[in-house]
Scaffold this motif. Structure first.
Motif, PDB file in Angstrom:
ATOM      1  N   PHE A   1       0.839  -1.201   0.000  1.00 17.43           N
ATOM      2  CA  PHE A   1       0.000   0.000   0.000  1.00 17.43           C
ATOM      3  C   PHE A   1       0.872   1.249   0.000  1.00 17.43           C
ATOM      4  CE2 PHE A   1      -3.350   2.891   1.108  1.00 17.43           C
ATOM      5  CZ  PHE A   1      -4.535   2.254   0.753  1.00 17.43           C
ATOM      6  N   ASN A   2       1.943   1.213   0.773  1.00 23.84           N
ATOM      7  CA  ASN A   2       2.835   2.366   0.817  1.00 23.84           C
ATOM      8  C   ASN A   2       3.505   2.594  -0.535  1.00 23.84           C
ATOM      9  OD1 ASN A   2       4.177   4.240   3.022  1.00 23.84           O
ATOM     10  ND2 ASN A   2       5.787   3.634   1.598  1.00 23.84           N
ATOM     11  N   ASN A   3       3.892   1.503  -1.187  1.00 21.64           N
ATOM     12  CA  ASN A   3       4.485   1.629  -2.520  1.00 21.64           C
ATOM     13  C   ASN A   3       3.498   2.235  -3.495  1.00 21.64           C
ATOM     14  OD1 ASN A   3       6.845   0.503  -1.607  1.00 21.64           O
ATOM     15  ND2 ASN A   3       6.383  -1.560  -2.343  1.00 21.64           N
ATOM     16  N   LEU A   4       2.221   1.867  -3.351  1.00 18.41           N
ATOM     17  CA  LEU A   4       1.180   2.423  -4.224  1.00 18.41           C
ATOM     18  C   LEU A   4       1.050   3.931  -3.998  1.00 18.41           C
ATOM     19  CD1 LEU A   4      -1.450   1.255  -6.011  1.00 18.41           C
ATOM     20  CD2 LEU A   4      -2.587   2.316  -4.083  1.00 18.41           C
ATOM     21  N   ILE A   5       1.012   4.331  -2.724  1.00 19.38           N
ATOM     22  CA  ILE A   5       0.904   5.767  -2.422  1.00 19.38           C
ATOM     23  C   ILE A   5       2.104   6.517  -2.985  1.00 19.38           C
ATOM     24  CG2 ILE A   5       0.898   7.471  -0.567  1.00 19.38           C
ATOM     25  CD1 ILE A   5      -0.745   5.537   1.095  1.00 19.38           C
ATOM     26  N   ASP A   6       3.303   5.972  -2.737  1.00 18.26           N
ATOM     27  CA  ASP A   6       4.515   6.631  -3.238  1.00 18.26           C
ATOM     28  C   ASP A   6       4.534   6.685  -4.760  1.00 18.26           C
ATOM     29  OD1 ASP A   6       5.379   7.046  -0.702  1.00 18.26           O
ATOM     30  OD2 ASP A   6       6.967   5.543  -0.719  1.00 18.26           O
ATOM     31  N   GLY A   7       4.017   5.617  -5.384  1.00 16.51           N
ATOM     32  CA  GLY A   7       4.077   5.553  -6.844  1.00 16.51           C
ATOM     33  C   GLY A   7       2.987   6.327  -7.544  1.00 16.51           C
ATOM     34  N   ILE A   8       1.871   6.623  -6.836  1.00 17.01           N
ATOM     35  CA  ILE A   8       0.746   7.310  -7.478  1.00 17.01           C
ATOM     36  C   ILE A   8       0.514   8.706  -6.900  1.00 17.01           C
ATOM     37  CG2 ILE A   8      -1.770   7.268  -7.779  1.00 17.01           C
ATOM     38  CD1 ILE A   8      -1.614   4.288  -8.158  1.00 17.01           C
TER      39      ILE A   8
ATOM     40  N   ALA B   1      13.686   0.866   3.408  1.00 19.56           N
ATOM     41  CA  ALA B   1      13.788   1.534   2.104  1.00 19.56           C
ATOM     42  C   ALA B   1      13.193   2.936   2.153  1.00 19.56           C
ATOM     43  CB  ALA B   1      13.085   0.699   1.028  1.00 19.56           C
ATOM     44  N   GLN B   2      12.072   3.105   2.862  1.00 20.47           N
ATOM     45  CA  GLN B   2      11.446   4.422   2.950  1.00 20.47           C
ATOM     46  C   GLN B   2      12.312   5.380   3.749  1.00 20.47           C
ATOM     47  OE1 GLN B   2       8.845   4.989   1.141  1.00 20.47           O
ATOM     48  NE2 GLN B   2       8.777   2.841   0.540  1.00 20.47           N
TER      49      GLN B   2
ATOM     50  N   VAL C   1      15.563   5.255   4.032  1.00 22.19           N
ATOM     51  CA  VAL C   1      16.705   5.613   3.176  1.00 22.19           C
ATOM     52  C   VAL C   1      16.312   6.733   2.219  1.00 22.19           C
ATOM     53  CG1 VAL C   1      18.223   4.787   1.342  1.00 22.19           C
ATOM     54  CG2 VAL C   1      17.761   3.336   3.312  1.00 22.19           C
ATOM     55  N   LYS C   2      15.161   6.569   1.607  1.00 19.36           N
ATOM     56  CA  LYS C   2      14.676   7.574   0.648  1.00 19.36           C
ATOM     57  C   LYS C   2      14.555   8.939   1.309  1.00 19.36           C
ATOM     58  CE  LYS C   2      10.609   8.492  -2.267  1.00 19.36           C
ATOM     59  NZ  LYS C   2       9.285   7.977  -2.684  1.00 19.36           N
ATOM     60  N   LEU C   3      13.995   8.973   2.514  1.00 17.64           N
ATOM     61  CA  LEU C   3      13.824  10.246   3.214  1.00 17.64           C
ATOM     62  C   LEU C   3      15.164  10.824   3.655  1.00 17.64           C
ATOM     63  CD1 LEU C   3      10.637   9.415   5.317  1.00 17.64           C
ATOM     64  CD2 LEU C   3      10.789  10.871   3.297  1.00 17.64           C
ATOM     65  N   ALA C   4      16.071   9.951   4.116  1.00 17.20           N
ATOM     66  CA  ALA C   4      17.395  10.426   4.528  1.00 17.20           C
ATOM     67  C   ALA C   4      18.129  11.050   3.352  1.00 17.20           C
ATOM     68  CB  ALA C   4      18.205   9.267   5.107  1.00 17.20           C
ATOM     69  N   ASN C   5      17.995  10.424   2.170  1.00 17.43           N
ATOM     70  CA  ASN C   5      18.658  10.954   0.977  1.00 17.43           C
ATOM     71  C   ASN C   5      18.013  12.248   0.485  1.00 17.43           C
ATOM     72  OD1 ASN C   5      20.560   8.919   0.889  1.00 17.43           O
ATOM     73  ND2 ASN C   5      19.302   7.589  -0.390  1.00 17.43           N
TER      74      ASN C   5
END
Length: 899
Positions: free
Chosen positions: A43-50, A286-287, A289-293
């Motif tokens: 679900f989180n991947n869907l939110i991030d992707g859409i 993974a999330q 990491v994305k936010l840290a970057n």
């Protein structure tokens, strides 16, 4: 001017889709508190992707309020055929709603109505207010809402692919009809998913044809009398009530009594302050990491004596190193973090392309100029200074790489790769960035993110980008040292690290750098003989088949065996008959099958081992230099690659012959092989404390013969038949691996009931083995891991899995890992002790290879007697078990002769 946008998401539908997309791994997606997270991940991947790229003006996730709705009031069995929602998904609904809110999206549910009706109502409100509406769902029923301003996105294959439904697509799918006609079609054909009937005997094609003709179900029944008498007309008349009820159930309401307005749906964007701890709670690496970057601070729970210390929020002090500022490096006088970048995984041949050295106090210094590492540079002086401790990543790789540059690395105190592996052997990633993320440090990217991989691998041309990455790697090494060593201490694994694994890196590096000499001429002669042998087998197979064909083509071989020769096929695949080794071996005593199996064996030996070894002999020293992967296996065993020298076949003579090519590096030298005898069974006797099992070893009995006497009731005054001993051997080792009655029956060729009786008899004769196996499984269930004699842990995430196969495998692993892992501990301790003894004795001998429970050495012939005694005594006494360790040694002119 573009219209404002309204995004409507079907929460329940997508949650179910996400859950079942990862259903086979449901027990692996669990956070540290035991919460299942597979639906949350999807679900989180869907939110991030859409949602993130969409950036809608308004957004809503609609949820079902419960199973009882106005539809169940109209039709008792509405959705009545659906299974109970799995508890693993039920427990995720609350955090799913929290996730939606933290992403800045409104969540809403309405008693007595489904999420579909909320979405239908809000979609119409949005359309009327001038919004471009997008609906995201996993349910095709939503396509009835499609208009020029309402698009429906339906996920497929889990949630990774999406179909976009517009009026044009609806017309294409339904032969020119519109979205409003979908309800009419559903009313006639029914819906097995939602469990409403439609008209009995009316399928999709007929339903589509009728609605094309009559436009709607009510209009069709207005004209029912005009239809010609037929079975179809009879079905429609008899099913009228079902058709009208089904039509009503299928229709998504657009006038539900919602208590929200469009003004309540303003999309706010993610609440980063609170979503970060939410992700931490879910273990969403993974999330984070994305936010840290993206520059967001990721707080940690690590502390120093000075108070709170946030390792992910540390500024990098990076300086490009040149000849002009080399004196700065000289200020590094206590402990340094060092990292050397190579352009390939095989560090025996890879090129160094950059390095970084420094610490938090003095900053970090990076360069592409490898010359600054060598000669009489301050960097080399620091690396070779035994008084300055080094913190590194993959010490063994570093020892070998620096040795190639003429640098002797000393006093490595912390190896991030090695420590991470010991803390969790399931996580055998060898990317520094990924391991840092696994250990809650996010201020460094993975190599794939920076360099790409495969054909796209490229070191950044800009120094700033490259040095930033190197600096962050070094900083991660330094900052993770304290918290990870603290974890090792808490796990009682500090001795395992400091006394076994870390010293072993230096010994393995020396073995790898030394290499083992391979006689290429011997291999070439063997290649020629194998080519002749394959040619002979080819002709034999052609004669047995009656014609020539491609022996290596499973399809052609299947036709020959099962169509032309008429043998019964045992298994089929998508492309034809299975001709796997397992299938062929089950076919029994068939001449052509025996020839084919022999052909395959010889062909593999020729291509994989003979030709494979010829390709990797280094031209400079006529040796092969394997790499031992110290952080790969979950049991602690070493693994050999490039080339793999641990799996050279020994069961057939052609395989054993390969060892003739492994020879000493000097004239008048010889090869010594030293092999632990039945070490896993001796470990089993030790850790179970079983008196009967221990007695066999203490008395020097043949353990397999002793077991045969006990489980097959062979009298003491009679010899044990060879076949009976082989069966007992299979039982002994089968018990070590937690074998089932089914597995044992296959191994020794008895019925499953007989195998069950044999296992029961074994446990009666060795009762403490049974007690131990039960206790170790119970301990694994309680703690989530098992340990070896040196406190090496193996975590078992599936030990409490609901799925039988996953749980059973974890139980067998719980039994095997302490045994196999302890055997690995023992041989590693032996290697360390043997190397120290060789150096103390001043021998010229080299330790060359470790092959599971066997060590291979080379030495001058006049040293052999002393070396043989030294190795045997040192290996025998590596650890003190309740039973004696036994080592067998052999000497020869080649590895083959030393067996």
């Amino acid at each position: 001017m573009a219209k404002p946008t309204l995004l409507l998401i079907d929460g329940n539908s997508l949650a179910f889709r996400a859950f079942y997309a990862l259903i086979n791994q449901v027990d692996r997606f669990v956070n540290h508190e035991g919460l299942h997270t597979n639906a949350l991940v999807g679900f989180n991947n869907l939110i991030d992707g859409i949602v993130d790229p969409f950036q809608p003006d308004l957004a809503l996730v609609a949820w079902d309020a419960g199973k009882t709705t106005f539809r169940t009031g109209k039709f008792d069995n509405y959705k009545g055929n659906r299974d109970t929602t799995p508890q693993e998904l039920v427990e995720q609904f609350e955090p799913l709603r929290e996730m939606v809110t933290l992403h800045g999206i409104k969540s809403y549910e309405l008693t007595d109505y489904e999420a579909d009706d909320i979405i239908g109502t809000m979609a119409q409100k949005g359309e009327q207010a001038g919004y471009a509406v997008t609906i995201v769902t996993g349910d095709r029923d939503m396509t009835q809402l499609v208009t020029d301003d309402i698009t429906v996105w339906v996920t497929k294959k889990g949630i990774s692919e999406i179909d976009h439904y517009t009026p044009a697509k609806i017309a294409e799918m339904y032969d020119g009809l519109e979205a409003k006609h979908i309800v009419e079609i559903k009313g006639l054909q029914g819906d097995t998913s939602d469990n409403y009937p439609g008209v009995a005997g009316i399928g999709p094609k007929t339903a589509l044809k009728l609605i094309k003709q009559y436009n709607s179900i009510p209009e069709m029944y207005e004209h029912i009398d005009e239809m010609k008498t037929s079975k179809q007309k009879e079905k429609l008349i008899n099913g009228k009530e079902d058709a009208l009820v089904s039509r009503d159930l299928a229709r998504i309401r657009t006038n539900a009594p919602v208590t929200i307005n469009l003004d309540d749906l303003a999309y706010k964007g993610p609440d980063y302050e609170n979503i970060i701890p939410f992700y931490q709670h879910l273990d969403f690496k993974a999330q984070l990491v994305k936010l840290a970057n993206q520059g967001y601070t990721i707080p940690t729970d690590d502390h120093t004596e000075d108070g709170a210390f946030n390792i992910s929020n540390t500024t990098l002090n990076m300086t490009a190193l040149t000849n002009a500022n080399l004196d700065h490096v000289s200020q590094l006088t206590t402990a340094v973090d060092f990292y050397l970048e190579l352009d390939d995984a095989n560090y025996h041949t890879a090129n160094p392309v950059g390095f970084v050295i420094g610490n938090q106090e003095k900053g970090y210094f990076a360069s592409r100029d490898i010359e600054l590492l060598v000669h009489d540079s301050p960097v080399k002086a620091i690396l070779e200074d035994a008084n300055i401790t080094k913190h590194v990543f993959n010490a063994k790789e570093l020892y070998v790489s620096l040795h190639r540059l003429g640098v002797s690395l000393k006093n490595v105190e912390f190896d991030l790769l090695l420590v991470s592996y010991l803390l969790d052997t399931n996580d055998n990633n060898d990317d520094l960035g990924a391991l840092a993320h696994d250990n809650d440090y996010y201020a460094v990217q993975t190599d794939e993110e920076v360099y790409g991989r495969g054909a796209k691998f490229a070191i950044p041309e800009e120094d700033a980008d490259f040095f930033e990455h190197l600096g962050r790697k070094a900083m991660a090494i330094g900052l993770l040292r304290e918290p990870l060593l603290k974890k090792l201490t808490e796990h009682e694994q500090l001795d395992l690290y400091r006394d076994i694994e870390l010293p072993l890196t230096k010994i393995l590096a020396r073995m790898e750098a030394t290499g083992i000499t391979v006689d290429a001429q011997q291999l070439l002669q063997m290649d020629s003989k194998l080519t002749e042998r394959l040619s002979e087998l080819e002709q034999t197979i052609y004669q047995q088949a009656g014609h020539e064909f491609n022996i290596q083509s499973p399809k052609q071989l299947g036709v020959v065996l099962f169509e032309e020769m008429g043998y019964t096929p045992l298994k089929k695949t998508k492309t034809g008959y299975s001709t796997s080794v397992e299938v062929l071996e089950k076919m029994g005593d068939v001449p052509i099958v025996a020839s084919i199996l022999a052909y395959r064996q010889i062909a593999k030996i020729k291509s994989t081992y003979v030709e494979g070894l010829l390709r990797v002999i280094h031209g400079s020293d006529s040796k092969v230099h394997t790499r031992y992967l110290q952080t790969l296996t979950q049991t602690g065993r070493l693994s050999s690659v490039d080339p793999n020298l641990q799996n050279i076949p020994v069961r057939i003579e052609e395989g054993r012959q390969i060892r003739k090519s492994f020879v000493p590096s000097e004239p008048e030298w010889q090869i010594l092989s030293a092999d632990y005898s039945q070490i896993e069974l001796r470990v089993l006797a030790h850790i179970t404390g079983d008196a009967n099992l221990q007695a066999a070893f203490i008395n020097g009995e043949d353990i397999h013969a002793a077991t045969a006497r006990r489980i097959f009731d062979v009298p003491d005054d009679e010899p044990v038949d060879g076949n009976v001993r082989r069966q007992a051997k299979a039982v002994n080792f089968g018990i070590v691996y937690g074998i089932s009655d089914f597995g044992l029956s296959k191994n020794i060729g008895v019925s499953r009931q007989q195998a069950k009786t044999i296992i029961e008899t074994y446990f009666k004769q060795y009762p403490d083995v049974k007690k131990w196996s039960e206790s170790v499984i119970a301990s694994a269930r309680e703690n989530g891991y098992v340990e070896t004699i040196a406190h090496r842990r193996r975590y078992l995430p599936d030990i409490n899995a609901k799925r039988f196969n996953a749980r059973s495998f974890a139980e067998r692993t719980a039994m095997n890992s302490p045994i196999q892992g302890s055997a690995a501990d023992i041989i590693k301790i032996a290697m360390i002790n043997v190397q120290a003894a060789i150096e103390k004795a001043g021998l010229k001998a080299h330790m060359l290879l470790q092959v599971h429970d066997e060590l291979i050495f080379e030495a001058p012939a006049d040293e052999m007697a002393e070396l043989e005694q030294l190795v045997s005594q040192t290996m025998d006494s590596a650890v003190q078990l309740a039973v004696p360790l036994l080592v067998s040694t052999h000497i020869g002119a080649s590895w083959y002769d030393a067996k």
